[in-house]
Design an enzyme around this catalytic site. Structure first.
Site, short mmCIF file in Angstrom:
data_model
loop_
_atom_site.label_atom_id
_atom_site.label_comp_id
_atom_site.label_asym_id
_atom_site.label_seq_id
_atom_site.Cartn_x
_atom_site.Cartn_y
_atom_site.Cartn_z
N HIS A 1 0.74 -1.33 0.13
CA HIS A 1 -0.06 0.04 0.07
C HIS A 1 0.72 1.22 0.13
CE1 HIS A 1 0.30 0.62 4.30
NE2 HIS A 1 0.51 -0.66 4.43
N ASP B 1 -0.02 4.29 1.54
CA ASP B 1 -0.34 5.14 2.67
C ASP B 1 0.38 4.83 3.99
OD1 ASP B 1 -2.18 2.93 2.77
OD2 ASP B 1 -3.23 4.13 4.24
N ASP C 1 6.45 -0.05 6.69
CA ASP C 1 5.23 -0.31 6.55
C ASP C 1 4.36 0.80 5.60
OD1 ASP C 1 2.39 -1.11 6.66
OD2 ASP C 1 2.11 -0.35 8.73
N GLU D 1 -4.98 1.54 3.01
CA GLU D 1 -4.77 0.23 3.73
C GLU D 1 -5.09 0.61 5.42
OE1 GLU D 1 -2.81 -2.94 6.00
OE2 GLU D 1 -2.35 -0.93 5.91
N ASP E 1 1.06 -10.29 0.27
CA ASP E 1 0.93 -9.00 0.78
C ASP E 1 1.73 -8.96 1.88
OD1 ASP E 1 0.06 -6.47 1.03
OD2 ASP E 1 -2.02 -6.87 1.69
N HIS F 1 4.44 1.84 12.74
CA HIS F 1 3.49 2.65 13.51
C HIS F 1 4.07 3.43 14.85
CE1 HIS F 1 -0.44 0.82 11.54
NE2 HIS F 1 0.60 0.83 10.84
#
Length: 491
Positions: free
Chosen positions: A126, A128, A161, A195, A221, A464
């Protein structure tokens, strides 16, 4: 006395027979997911300029494709900039593949294979990233959106990520296309734009594939990786996700008359709500040694000490002991049952006012084999007799994904590559979070979740979090993995 002697001898015989069965099952135990990697013919890697790959990852991080909780806050021009940058940076890819930009800014790339009889493969990553928590910018060793290359790593939000995967997939495709590689099997790349905020891009891509009748051989993925300090063995283990848990949030509302706290009724709405929460959490889903979580333990057992191998090889006898040990670790327990986590509460806006309604939210991660309907039925049974209303928080969540095969050619290929020539044990796993790939159910025979980066359990905490970075060694591993994966599967 003779009778007692015969009974004793009989018991000795039973124990001896039992011990013999345990010993035999331990000695002959072999995980069903094991792959003979020597039987998998892997294509050679195509060279990728690692200095350019690092620079390209750095540049991608500077596009602020941040998915905010409120999508109105997103700066969609950043996605447009990323799309233009991809076209400029990877000219061979854009010459060989057809690019489609969906209305919501999701990307679909298709490299048509020469043999239409071969089902395509789908790679996902992804665009984003999540925001950086306000006030924590100063805690980063390098600014989170500058893509600084330092200390043998590329630093910044999304470096792992998931722009790390996005860039290394494109680096691999570019190297293959520039080398003259022509796929026999069609290769598709799907890159969702949101995502981290629901996955509408992946849903749109899946709808497009279904409309066109696309049925992929497999999808790959993000989701799992190589854990350098895997708990059971203390050494690297490559964990490939076979499925994802379902996700749903239960809303519990206890209505009440409200009023002044100086004259409370026999039971306030807050008390009723508290009883409902305790009733639900007091009726947990039991641990079951089955599915991807159990298969992971079985796959690692040969690498462990004798006692662990004995227990895992003989769950018919030691299943209760095994589950009690696994229950001690929240992370391990989560792979074997549906989890229940109260997360939010709402009552009165003032300490001396009785609320007219008290509300709680409980987040569930639903194990394969169960559904949201099962969860709701259990919650209603637990709260029977209490004056509460139960409903799903919008948009309602999703059931667990199907569990993918560990006997398919796709699994064998992924396991062979992830094993790094047999140096790293490979185990199936269950993704307890969510990825865009869950929307590919019905599009592909199997959906796998794995990125070939190596990190310790502590290091994975940067995803994150603060100081997210991709080591240059992991960057090399990933480009090597994807070039060999595509060349083998599509060549």
């Amino acid at each position: 006395m003779k009778t007692l002697g015969k009974v004793g001898l009989g018991l000795v015989g039973i124990v001896a027979a039992l011990a013999g069965v345990v010993a035999y099952r331990t000695a002959t135990f072999k995980p069903a997911t094991a792959v003979d990697i020597t039987a998998v013919k892997l294509a050679a890697s195509v060279p990728v300029d690692q200095a350019k790959a690092a620079q390209h990852l750095s540049e991608s991080i500077r596009f602020l494709t941040i998915s905010h909780q409120d999508k109105a806050e997103n700066d969609w021009s950043q996605w447009d900039g990323l799309h233009a940058w991809l076209a400029t940076t990877y000219p061979a890819v854009h010459k060989a593949m057809v690019r489609e930009i969906l209305p919501n800014k999701a990307l679909v790339y298709t490299w048509k294979g020469s043999d239409p009889a071969l089902a395509p493969i789908v790679l996902m990553a992804h665009q984003d990233v999540v925001p950086v928590t306000a006030g924590t910018e100063k805690d980063w060793k390098h600014p989170p959106f500058e893509g600084v290359i330092a200390e043998n790593a590329v630093w910044g939000r999304g470096s792992i990520d998931d722009k790390g995967s996005l860039v290394t997939i494109f680096e691999s495709l570019e190297a293959l296309a520039a080398s003259g590689f022509q796929p026999k099997r069609t290769v598709i790349v799907v890159s969702g734009q949101d995502e981290e905020a629901g996955g509408t891009g992946a849903q749109a891509a899946a709808a497009l594939f279904k409309q066109r009748g696309v049925k992929a051989e497999w999808v790959l993925d993000e989701g799992m990786a190589v854990v350098k300090d895997f708990p059971m063995v203390g050494k690297p283990v490559a964990v490939v996700g076979l499925g994802e848990k379902g996700y749903a949030t239960l809303k519990i509302v206890a209505k009440a008359s409200g009023g002044h706290s100086s004259a409370p009724p026999k039971e306030t709405g807050v008390e009723t709500l508290s009883k409902a929460i305790l009733a639900i959490t007091g009726s947990p889903f039991p641990l079951e040694f089955k599915g991807p979580g159990a298969d992971m333990i079985r796959a690692i057992a040969p690498e462990t000490g004798l006692m662990t191998r004995v227990v895992v090889a003989n769950t018919w006898l030691f299943g209760g002991l095994l589950k009690s040990q696994l229950a001690k670790s929240p992370a391990s327990a989560a792979t074997l049952h549906t989890t229940i986590a109260p997360t939010m509460l709402k009552g009165s806006p003032k300490e001396n006012v009785l609320p007219q309604d008290a509300t709680a939210w409980i987040n569930y991660r639903i194990a394969p084999g169960q559904t949201r309907a099962d969860v709701m039925a259990r919650a209603k049974a637990a709260t029977k007799g209490l004056a509460v209303d139960l409903s799903w928080e919008a948009p309602g969540g999703n059931d667990p994904s199907p569990v993918s095969s560990t006997s398919s050619e796709g699994w064998k290929l992924l396991a062979a590559l992830a094993s790094d020539g047999g140096k790293t044990p490979v185990a199936p796993g269950l993704v307890t979070a969510g990825t865009d790939s869950r929307y590919m159910t019905g599009v592909a025979k199997d959906v796998y979740r794995f990125a070939p980066m190596h990190a310790s359990i502590a290091e994975f905490g940067m995803i994150h979090g603060t100081n997210e970075h991709m080591s240059l060694e992991n960057l090399r591993r990933m480009t090597d993995f994807y070039t060999r994966l595509i060349a083998t599967a599509a060549g």
